[in-house]
Design a protein around this motif. Structure first.
Motif, mmCIF file in Angstrom:
data_model
loop_
_atom_site.group_PDB
_atom_site.id
_atom_site.type_symbol
_atom_site.label_atom_id
_atom_site.label_comp_id
_atom_site.label_asym_id
_atom_site.label_seq_id
_atom_site.Cartn_x
_atom_site.Cartn_y
_atom_site.Cartn_z
ATOM 1 N N ALA A 1 16.265 19.155 62.740
ATOM 2 C CA ALA A 1 16.851 18.123 63.667
ATOM 3 C C ALA A 1 16.783 18.432 65.072
ATOM 4 C CB ALA A 1 18.488 18.054 63.351
ATOM 5 N N SER A 2 16.979 19.651 65.653
ATOM 6 C CA SER A 2 16.826 19.822 67.165
ATOM 7 C C SER A 2 15.478 19.506 67.619
ATOM 8 C CB SER A 2 17.454 21.166 67.042
ATOM 9 O OG SER A 2 16.957 21.788 68.687
ATOM 10 N N GLU A 3 14.563 20.268 66.998
ATOM 11 C CA GLU A 3 13.043 20.246 67.317
ATOM 12 C C GLU A 3 12.470 19.111 67.521
ATOM 13 O OE1 GLU A 3 11.661 23.053 68.996
ATOM 14 O OE2 GLU A 3 9.831 21.730 69.467
ATOM 15 N N SER A 4 13.029 18.126 66.352
ATOM 16 C CA SER A 4 12.408 16.808 66.468
ATOM 17 C C SER A 4 13.055 15.674 67.327
ATOM 18 C CB SER A 4 12.552 16.081 65.224
ATOM 19 O OG SER A 4 13.870 16.284 64.470
ATOM 20 N N SER A 5 14.181 16.270 68.033
ATOM 21 C CA SER A 5 15.016 15.203 68.950
ATOM 22 C C SER A 5 15.130 15.762 70.549
ATOM 23 C CB SER A 5 16.110 14.814 68.492
ATOM 24 O OG SER A 5 16.979 16.034 68.141
ATOM 25 N N ILE A 6 16.175 16.477 70.595
ATOM 26 C CA ILE A 6 16.682 16.741 72.077
ATOM 27 C C ILE A 6 16.576 18.242 72.322
ATOM 28 C CG2 ILE A 6 18.109 14.646 72.245
ATOM 29 C CD1 ILE A 6 20.293 16.410 71.363
ATOM 30 N N ILE B 1 16.952 32.673 56.485
ATOM 31 C CA ILE B 1 17.462 31.203 57.081
ATOM 32 C C ILE B 1 18.035 30.625 55.743
ATOM 33 C CG2 ILE B 1 17.046 29.226 58.438
ATOM 34 C CD1 ILE B 1 15.186 30.915 60.079
ATOM 35 N N SER B 2 19.259 29.903 56.040
ATOM 36 C CA SER B 2 19.739 28.929 55.017
ATOM 37 C C SER B 2 19.082 27.453 55.329
ATOM 38 C CB SER B 2 21.125 28.864 55.292
ATOM 39 O OG SER B 2 21.384 28.172 56.246
ATOM 40 N N LEU B 3 19.375 26.713 54.110
ATOM 41 C CA LEU B 3 18.678 25.454 53.998
ATOM 42 C C LEU B 3 19.415 24.431 55.506
ATOM 43 C CD1 LEU B 3 16.723 23.216 53.024
ATOM 44 C CD2 LEU B 3 18.337 22.604 51.591
ATOM 45 N N GLU B 4 20.612 24.665 55.453
ATOM 46 C CA GLU B 4 21.163 24.099 56.385
ATOM 47 C C GLU B 4 20.978 24.463 57.882
ATOM 48 O OE1 GLU B 4 23.312 25.437 54.139
ATOM 49 O OE2 GLU B 4 24.956 24.024 53.689
ATOM 50 N N GLY B 5 20.741 25.841 58.222
ATOM 51 C CA GLY B 5 20.118 26.544 59.400
ATOM 52 C C GLY B 5 18.763 25.870 59.537
ATOM 53 N N GLY C 1 25.862 22.091 65.443
ATOM 54 C CA GLY C 1 26.200 20.596 65.809
ATOM 55 C C GLY C 1 25.593 19.505 65.225
ATOM 56 N N TYR C 2 24.490 19.819 64.401
ATOM 57 C CA TYR C 2 23.790 18.513 63.947
ATOM 58 C C TYR C 2 24.178 18.288 62.448
ATOM 59 C CZ TYR C 2 20.382 19.653 67.617
ATOM 60 O OH TYR C 2 19.884 19.724 68.882
ATOM 61 N N LEU C 3 25.075 19.109 61.745
ATOM 62 C CA LEU C 3 25.460 18.857 60.357
ATOM 63 C C LEU C 3 26.852 17.851 60.393
ATOM 64 C CD1 LEU C 3 25.483 22.317 58.971
ATOM 65 C CD2 LEU C 3 23.930 20.400 57.949
ATOM 66 N N ASP D 1 20.398 18.719 49.927
ATOM 67 C CA ASP D 1 20.389 18.859 48.124
ATOM 68 C C ASP D 1 19.565 20.386 48.124
ATOM 69 O OD1 ASP D 1 19.732 19.083 45.638
ATOM 70 O OD2 ASP D 1 19.407 16.995 45.472
ATOM 71 N N LYS D 2 20.704 21.093 48.222
ATOM 72 C CA LYS D 2 20.266 22.599 47.964
ATOM 73 C C LYS D 2 19.323 23.033 46.936
ATOM 74 C CE LYS D 2 23.963 24.721 50.827
ATOM 75 N NZ LYS D 2 24.885 25.283 50.625
ATOM 76 N N LYS D 3 19.539 22.391 45.699
ATOM 77 C CA LYS D 3 18.795 22.442 44.410
ATOM 78 C C LYS D 3 17.230 22.184 44.800
ATOM 79 C CE LYS D 3 19.357 21.514 39.933
ATOM 80 N NZ LYS D 3 19.796 20.523 39.176
ATOM 81 N N ARG D 4 17.258 20.838 45.281
ATOM 82 C CA ARG D 4 15.876 20.244 45.525
ATOM 83 C C ARG D 4 15.218 20.778 46.705
ATOM 84 N NH1 ARG D 4 15.411 15.041 42.481
ATOM 85 N NH2 ARG D 4 17.388 15.169 41.183
ATOM 86 N N GLY D 5 15.920 21.104 47.798
ATOM 87 C CA GLY D 5 15.459 21.500 49.333
ATOM 88 C C GLY D 5 15.021 20.307 50.015
ATOM 89 N N VAL D 6 16.190 19.287 49.515
ATOM 90 C CA VAL D 6 15.762 18.041 50.146
ATOM 91 C C VAL D 6 17.119 17.763 51.500
ATOM 92 C CG1 VAL D 6 15.959 15.360 49.911
ATOM 93 C CG2 VAL D 6 14.599 16.939 48.255
ATOM 94 N N ILE D 7 16.591 17.504 52.614
ATOM 95 C CA ILE D 7 17.748 17.009 53.486
ATOM 96 C C ILE D 7 17.197 15.561 54.095
ATOM 97 C CG2 ILE D 7 18.053 19.535 54.271
ATOM 98 C CD1 ILE D 7 16.623 17.977 56.869
ATOM 99 N N ARG D 8 18.454 15.067 54.570
ATOM 100 C CA ARG D 8 18.246 13.599 55.211
ATOM 101 C C ARG D 8 18.626 13.809 56.682
ATOM 102 N NH1 ARG D 8 19.376 10.228 50.237
ATOM 103 N NH2 ARG D 8 17.658 10.827 48.930
ATOM 104 N N ILE D 9 17.945 13.296 57.679
ATOM 105 C CA ILE D 9 18.475 13.169 59.072
ATOM 106 C C ILE D 9 18.716 11.703 59.417
ATOM 107 C CG2 ILE D 9 18.152 13.937 61.378
ATOM 108 C CD1 ILE D 9 16.485 16.387 60.266
ATOM 109 N N ALA D 10 19.786 11.234 60.069
ATOM 110 C CA ALA D 10 20.012 9.937 60.814
ATOM 111 C C ALA D 10 19.519 10.325 62.232
ATOM 112 C CB ALA D 10 21.052 9.465 60.610
#
Ligand code: CAP
Ligand code: MG
Length: 452
Positions: free
Chosen positions: A50-55, A40-44, A15-17, A80-89
């Motif tokens: 996201a979960s461990e850094s918040s609630i 484990i996928s990048l999204e996973g 539910g974080y995506l 960004d799957k190619k670069r392995g970069v994700i952003r979380i708000a």
């Protein structure tokens, strides 16, 4: 009494995506590089972070309601799957705005140890507008420091008394004096020099500030001494107050080994001194391009809590770092509005009324490194050389003169080699150091990280 088994719990790590989400000015945004663990996928992996850094935690729990999840769960809005970069708000409600330690315990805490990620690096952080307004930032900043020093345009030249540790108080003061009369603006203690059995902090400060006044009278230039006040908080405060009582206007702090809270508290005491931030220990978490915390993040927290001048790397010196990376950090600490740049992992940032910090370039520098630093970093920079001054064939005075000549050359549009024809100190320095270093491969390429 047996309890009912609840089936509508919020699922762990789901539910974080939310790719449609657009962060607001009041979100705290983090960019991470992630190399997920096998299977484990990048999204996973991103959802776990996201979960461990918040609630969240590793399993569904009875105490986390759907309502709470909807209100507080962070949103992964960029992958960004190619670069392995994700952003979380993250919603700002997840943070205590003036508590740097709490913010870091969230977004730069447990996530580094999770078995679901092989590597993870916090590349950048964009603070909510109201957080920025809450912090006081540098008291002096670039303009304030230039005003104190009476130097309008050129870069500053500084030195670190060497050896790092070993000199007595009077020898320290004498080396400092030589550096100032030779042409240095700044003289600083080294990161591991505090108060030693053979070099007491208070005596050193008294003698070195006296030597500074003498050098100021003789040269007609304003000089600065940056004593390292790093110590347990109460003693550090006492040391800073002593510096001020003796007429000093600058102090140095080892930001990372001291800890954020101590530095923040010292700055908030309004002692009206310039804070010079040394970053000793940073490479323990900045050096690995794929794991840890970037120097950009460290630098942004320093600006937030009020460091005026910060070590950000030598660019072309003895320490491991990319040229573009140092440049990018330099821009992020100096500009008011920082533009996003995917190549250097930079998020946009608006600093509002927070003053800028002046970049300190240090580490293995000498006169022939001056031009590339100014070309890369601009004029608002403190160029510091320890070995590159005290190692001059004719000693400290000539070494400081040579460094200053290298800056003068650049300011007047000459190459160091051209200027050296009429300046013997510079000539001798170039003869000693202006050589390609064998077998030394410095990776100055922008570090865009590729996943395995
Ligand atoms: C430089 C220095 C600096 C490092 C680290 C040293 O001396 O005093 O602390 O460069 O700075 O002790 O090595 P040299 P930074 O000029 O003799 O190399 O964190 O900016 O990399
Ligand atoms: Mg040092």
């Amino acid at each position: 009494m047996a309890q009912k088994i609840v089936s509508n719990r919020v699922k762990e790590y789901e539910g974080y995506l939310d790719y449609n989400y657009r962060p607001t000015k009041e979100d705290l945004v983090c960019e991470y590089f992630i190399q997920p663990a096998k299977g484990i996928s990048l999204e996973g992996a991103a959802q776990r972070v996201a979960s461990e850094s918040s609630i969240g935690t590793w399993t569904d729990i009875d105490t986390l309601s759907q309502k709470m999840f909807n209100e507080l769960s962070p949103k992964i809005f960029f992958v960004d799957k190619k670069r392995g970069v994700i952003r979380i708000a993250y919603s700002k409600e997840l943070f205590e705005e003036s508590n740097v330690s709490q913010i870091l315990s969230s977004v730069a805490g447990n996530v580094f140890g999770m078995i679901d990620v092989d590597k993870i690096k916090l590349m950048d952080i964009d603070f909510p507008e109201s957080f920025i307004k809450h912090y006081r930032g540098p008291y002096y900043g670039v303009e304030g420091v230039r005003k104190i020093m009476g130097v309008k345009h050129r870069p500053f030249v500084g030195t670190i008394v060497k050896p790092k540790i070993g000199l007595s108080e009077s020898s320290h003061a004498s080396v400092a004096y030589q550096a100032w009369v030779g042409g240095c603006d700044y003289v600083k203690d080294d990161e591991n020099l505090t108060s030693m059995s053979f070099n007491n902090f208070y005596n050193r400060v008294n003698l070195t500030l006296k030597a500074m006044s003498k050098a100021e009278k003789e040269t007609g230039e304003k000089k600065a001494y940056l004593p390292n006040v790093t110590a347990p908080f109460k003693e550090m405060k006492k040391r800073a107050e002593h510096v001020i009582s003796q007429g000093g206007e600058f102090v140095m702090v080892d930001v990372l080994t001291l800890g954020w809270s101590a530095v923040q508290e010292l700055r908030n005491m309004d002692l009206n001194v310039v804070y010079h931030g040394h970053r000793a220990m940073h490479a323990a978490f900045t050096r690995d391009p794929c794991h840890g915390i970037s120097m950009l993040v460290v630098a942004k927290f320093c600006r937030l809590i009020g460091i005026d001048q910060l070590h950000i790397g030598g660019m072309v010196g003895k320490m491991y770092e990319g040229k573009e990376e140092v440049k990018s950090v330099g821009e992020a600490i100096e500009q008011k509005v920082v533009k996003q740049n995917l190549a250097t992992h930079r998020l946009k940032e608006e600093w509002h009324d927070l003053k800028s910090m002046i970049a300190v370039c240090s580490g293995g520098l000498h006169p022939s490194k001056v031009a590339p630093i100014i070309h890369g970093m601009g004029r608002d920079v403190i160029i510091q050389a320890g070995g590159g001054i005290h190692g001059h064939p004719r000693g400290t005075i000539a070494g400081a003169t040579a460094m200053r000549q290298a800056v003068d050359a650049e300011m007047q549009g000459y190459t160091a080699q051209e200027y050296a024809k009429t300046h013997s100190e510079l000539k001798e320095a170039l003869e000693k150091w202006d050589k390609p270093i064998a077998n030394k491969k410095v990776n100055t390429k922008t570090r865009i990280i590729k996943r395995k």
